[in-house]
Design an enzyme around this catalytic site. Structure first.
Site, PDB file in Angstrom:
ATOM      1  N   HIS A  73      32.717 -19.957 -22.077  1.00 27.28           N
ATOM      2  CA  HIS A  73      32.422 -18.736 -21.920  1.00 27.28           C
ATOM      3  C   HIS A  73      33.603 -17.735 -21.609  1.00 27.28           C
ATOM      4  CE1 HIS A  73      29.832 -15.624 -18.923  1.00 27.28           C
ATOM      5  NE2 HIS A  73      29.821 -15.535 -20.383  1.00 27.28           N
ATOM      6  N   SER A 131      27.477 -14.009 -27.554  1.00 23.30           N
ATOM      7  CA  SER A 131      27.252 -15.222 -26.664  1.00 23.30           C
ATOM      8  C   SER A 131      25.591 -15.239 -26.665  1.00 23.30           C
ATOM      9  CB  SER A 131      26.823 -13.959 -25.031  1.00 23.30           C
ATOM     10  OG  SER A 131      25.647 -13.822 -24.653  1.00 23.30           O
ATOM     11  N   ASP A 137      33.117  -1.437 -20.565  1.00 27.20           N
ATOM     12  CA  ASP A 137      32.575  -2.880 -21.089  1.00 27.20           C
ATOM     13  C   ASP A 137      31.328  -3.042 -20.702  1.00 27.20           C
ATOM     14  OD1 ASP A 137      32.386  -5.707 -20.330  1.00 27.20           O
ATOM     15  OD2 ASP A 137      33.690  -5.652 -18.706  1.00 27.20           O
ATOM     16  N   MET A 138      30.528  -3.476 -22.084  1.00 27.60           N
ATOM     17  CA  MET A 138      29.332  -3.404 -21.594  1.00 27.60           C
ATOM     18  C   MET A 138      28.355  -4.133 -22.922  1.00 27.60           C
ATOM     19  SD  MET A 138      27.924  -0.470 -24.069  1.00 27.60           S
ATOM     20  CE  MET A 138      27.550  -0.523 -25.999  1.00 27.60           C
ATOM     21  N   ALA A 139      27.525  -4.993 -22.115  1.00 31.22           N
ATOM     22  CA  ALA A 139      26.610  -5.773 -22.906  1.00 31.22           C
ATOM     23  C   ALA A 139      25.849  -5.091 -23.696  1.00 31.22           C
ATOM     24  CB  ALA A 139      25.509  -6.977 -22.207  1.00 31.22           C
ATOM     25  N   LYS A 183      20.813   0.888 -33.249  1.00 32.45           N
ATOM     26  CA  LYS A 183      21.777   1.303 -32.623  1.00 32.45           C
ATOM     27  C   LYS A 183      21.848   0.099 -32.670  1.00 32.45           C
ATOM     28  CE  LYS A 183      21.287   5.926 -32.836  1.00 32.45           C
ATOM     29  NZ  LYS A 183      21.623   7.468 -31.366  1.00 32.45           N
ATOM     30  N   GLY A 213      34.816   2.807 -15.752  1.00 29.40           N
ATOM     31  CA  GLY A 213      35.696   1.755 -15.214  1.00 29.40           C
ATOM     32  C   GLY A 213      36.474   2.289 -13.845  1.00 29.40           C
TER      33      GLY A 213
END
Ligand code: NAI
Length: 350
Positions: free
Chosen positions: A116, A140, A174-176, A224, A306
């Site tokens: 990870h 992941s 920054d995103m899942a 999407k 951010g």
């Protein structure tokens, strides 16, 4: 519980080194975990230390990896992680990607066979501090239904974009690619609370509000988000020759085995397109103009991606430390390395 960043780092390092990791790797991993807590990304900070320590102790993170970098073209390279610490491998690979981009305008480095790599915005910030724009992605564990499906297939496959400005501000988006992280389901389960019907599905692929019935998460924005998580798996998985799609390893399934994950850094030198000063000035201008947009009802202002993390960090600095959950602090100062809690052989760990 307020903890000074340096103390937090030392406590984390003590656990990792106690489990067998060498000092330089433990130090880098702790730096990035503290960075996440500092930014308020607590899901990827101190809360993970016990899990990593258990995995290191059980051999699932190689403490003596043979890292190697193979330059495969003027702008490309492959970093072999040998199932060592993902944080260290991804940082070293980013240094190579920045070097390639400075030399040739673009640097794309694949990182294969790693554990990870945490909050991947860290690597975007590394590039931005060197005046580079970057896109970073990683695989992941499979816990998300493909749009229209009933079974978990892809991971929460995150994407991080970073860009510098003419001042101290850095854009870090920054995103899942899922609506919510798995951790949020675990929190709802522990509190016996319902969840919104937009977060997850049951075993029939139907939206559920019952956290105990959750069988998989859902992608952001339906088809999407599903397309985005597939894109991540192609670039950070299939393209790097590591297990892909539903074959990606799970975080909690077998802590004695290396995870063989993939991660990719794509770094661009903006000065190959416009003069650097113009790029940075325009970045600053756009952030200024965004902050002048009239906020909607319920919002205090428009933030750039951010910004809230940078504000949290400032707040922690002014208030003399990072806010850490008491239970986690007690674990960190305790002698026991781990409590054998994470080796579930079950990908949907409780
Ligand atoms: P999030 O939903 O908290 O934030 C996503 C993005 O939106 C961030 O860039 C944030 O700055 C921005 N944002 C949030 N609220 C905003 C607002 N009001 N105005 C403007 N921008 C705003 O992030 P998420 O999806 O929960 O991910 C958390 C972390 O988990 C990330 O650091 C990610 O890299 C990490 N992650 C890592 C994985 C791995 O396997 N290594 C897997 C999945 C996530």
């Amino acid at each position: 519980m307020k903890v000074k960043p340096e103390e937090l780092k030392q406590l984390m390092m003590k656990k990792f080194m106690g489990a067998g990791m060498r000092e330089e790797h433990a130090s880098k991993m702790a730096d990035i975990l503290v960075w996440s807590d500092y930014k308020g990304i607590h899901s990827h900070g101190a809360v993970r230390v016990e899990y990593y320590t258990e995995r290191i102790a059980k051999g699932g993170i190689n403490v003596n990896p043979r890292f190697s970098f193979d330059r495969t073209g003027p702008c490309t390279g492959m970093f072999e992680g040998d199932n060592g610490c993902g944080y260290v491998a991804a940082s070293l690979a980013m240094e190579h990607a920045i070097e390639l981009a400075k030399e040739n305008g673009v640097g794309i480095v694949g990182v294969r066979n790693i554990s990870h790599s945490g909050s991947i915005g860290y690597y975007a910030e590394m590039a931005a501090k060197e005046s580079m724009v970057s896109i970073n992605m990683c695989q992941s564990d499979p816990m998300v239904v493909p749009f229209g499906g009933t079974e978990a297939f892809y991971g929460t496959n995150p994407i991080a974009f970073g860009a510098p400005t003419a001042d101290e501000r850095i854009v870090i988006f920054d995103m899942a690619t899922t609506v919510q992280a798995w951790g949020k389901i675990l929190v709802a389960r522990s509190r016996k609370e319902p969840i919104p019907d937009t977060w997850a599905v049951d075993e029939h692929g139907e939206p559920t509000t019952d956290s105990m019935k959750v069988n998989a998460l859902v992608p952001i924005a339906g088809a999407k988000g599903y397309g985005l998580m597939m894109m991540v798996d192609v670039l950070a998985g299939i393209m790097l020759g590591v297990p892909f799609g539903k074959h990606v390893s799970s975080m909690y399934e077998d802590l004695s085995k290396g995870r063989c994950l993939g991660h990719v850094h794509m770094v661009f030198d903006p000065s190959r397109f416009v003069p650097m000063e113009q790029f940075k000035q325009n970045m600053s201008q756009v952030l200024d103009e965004l902050s002048e947009v009239r906020p909607a009802k319920g919002f205090d202002k428009v933030y750039y991606p951010g910004e809230r993390g940078q504000l949290r960090r400032k707040r922690y600095e002014e208030n003399g430390g990072i806010e850490i959950v008491d239970e986690i602090y007690q674990y960190l100062i305790g002698e026991k390395l781990h409590f054998d809690r994470y080796d579930h052989k079950n990908k949907f760990a409780e």
